[in-house]
Design an enzyme around this catalytic site. Sequence first.
Site, PDB file in Angstrom:
ATOM      1  CB  CYS A   1      56.543  60.364  20.281  1.00 53.94           C
ATOM      2  SG  CYS A   1      57.226  58.896  19.510  1.00 53.94           S
TER       3      CYS A   1
ATOM      4  CB  CYS B   1      59.365  60.488  17.819  1.00 51.75           C
ATOM      5  SG  CYS B   1      57.880  59.510  17.671  1.00 51.75           S
ATOM      6  CG  ASP B   2      60.503  63.911  19.637  1.00 53.22           C
ATOM      7  OD1 ASP B   2      60.874  63.875  18.452  1.00 53.22           O
ATOM      8  OD2 ASP B   2      59.365  64.280  19.969  1.00 53.22           O
TER       9      ASP B   2
END
Length: 326
Positions: free
Chosen positions: A153, A156-157
């Site tokens: 992701c 997300c990261d």
Amino acid sequence: MTDSASEKIDLAIIGGGPAGLTAAIYGCRAGLSTIVFSSAVPGSQLLKTDALENFPGFPEPVSGYDLLEKMQRQAVKLGAEVREDEIIAADIRENTANNEPEPDASKTKLFCLKTDSGKTIKARSVIIASGAVPRMLGLPDEQRLLGRGVSYCAVCDGFFFRRKPVAVIGGGDTAVGEALYLAKLASEVHLVHRRSELRAAASLAEKVFASKNIKLELDSNVVAIKGENSVEGIYVKNSKTGIISEIPVSGVFIAIGQTPSSALFAGQLEISPSGIIKTDNRCRSSVPGVFAAGDVADPLYRQAIVAAASGAKAAMEAAEYLKEIH
Ligand SMILES: Cc1cc2nc3c(=O)[nH]c(=O)nc-3n(C[C@H](O)[C@H](O)[C@H](O)COP(=O)(O)OP(=O)(O)OC[C@H]3O[C@@H](n4cnc5c(N)ncnc54)[C@H](O)[C@@H]3O)c2cc1C
């Protein structure tokens, strides 16, 4: 499943993505008591995108989070209950043993769902809108380095890889979307794809070609991920030359497709070998009263608007089904 303290409702929706929340809007508008069950993990795939440009009604890019928040607010305003509670067991077989011995038994077929918080739900109809989860490469170090440079992701990261080199594995819409997102953060993005051309939509691919810091590694397979405590690089084998080369990267974003979240229902309704719940063009599964919408039932389009539209269809069909059996 035990019957103690079970709740009885018209419509249980499994999944709080665009399919499930749209289904909730339509279910409530049809006068059905409706609960959406949504697990925190994996969460809607929409949460992985910070700029949707193709959802009608939003001339400016909208983040997946904002879009879902609006959908959820609308569903709740219309009377839906949205619970962050995973469905961990489901008995949705036809003529389920969980049906209650009520006087008019033919009209009281109930589907039984058990939640992570220990609740038992008996629903007169069910919409499965559980989406899909990213597929893994299956490399030995993939799991070991998960969260230490390996990610599924970018939104997300990606933040952790600012001004660092990263690789994205895959060549479809998801991979290209991830690469474009990361190109804004990372120093360079290596987009590694096993075929000789990208499979992504032409409009997305053009953005990749125009990007200054996305480097295409075509005809290439990742054969290993390097790193002891965190990712230090990937080894890539060119399928035409057979040469294995090392690309130093700090992050590896794997975007090679998805697995539909349908395992819970295996053996209870018809599911394709790839995990897609089979439906007719009215979102009806092989079990009357159980409908499927969104990516869990979509081998082809996998877009928010398509998921939302199928959620609407599924809820209208559920309302029709309930009308017919009563
Ligand atoms: C990186 C990325 C970028 C994308 N960009 C776009 C874009 O720009 N435009 C676009 O239209 N589409 C885009 N998509 C595709 C879009 O996100 C999906 O098509 C859409 O989210 C599918 O909706 P869905 O409701 O079927 O499933 P999802 O959105 O995946 O939602 C499924 C929900 O079900 C829940 N769930 C699963 N199992 C259970 C269970 N047992 N109990 C309870 N809840 C459960 C999950 O937690 C989740 O909340 C993108 C996807 C990705 C990965």
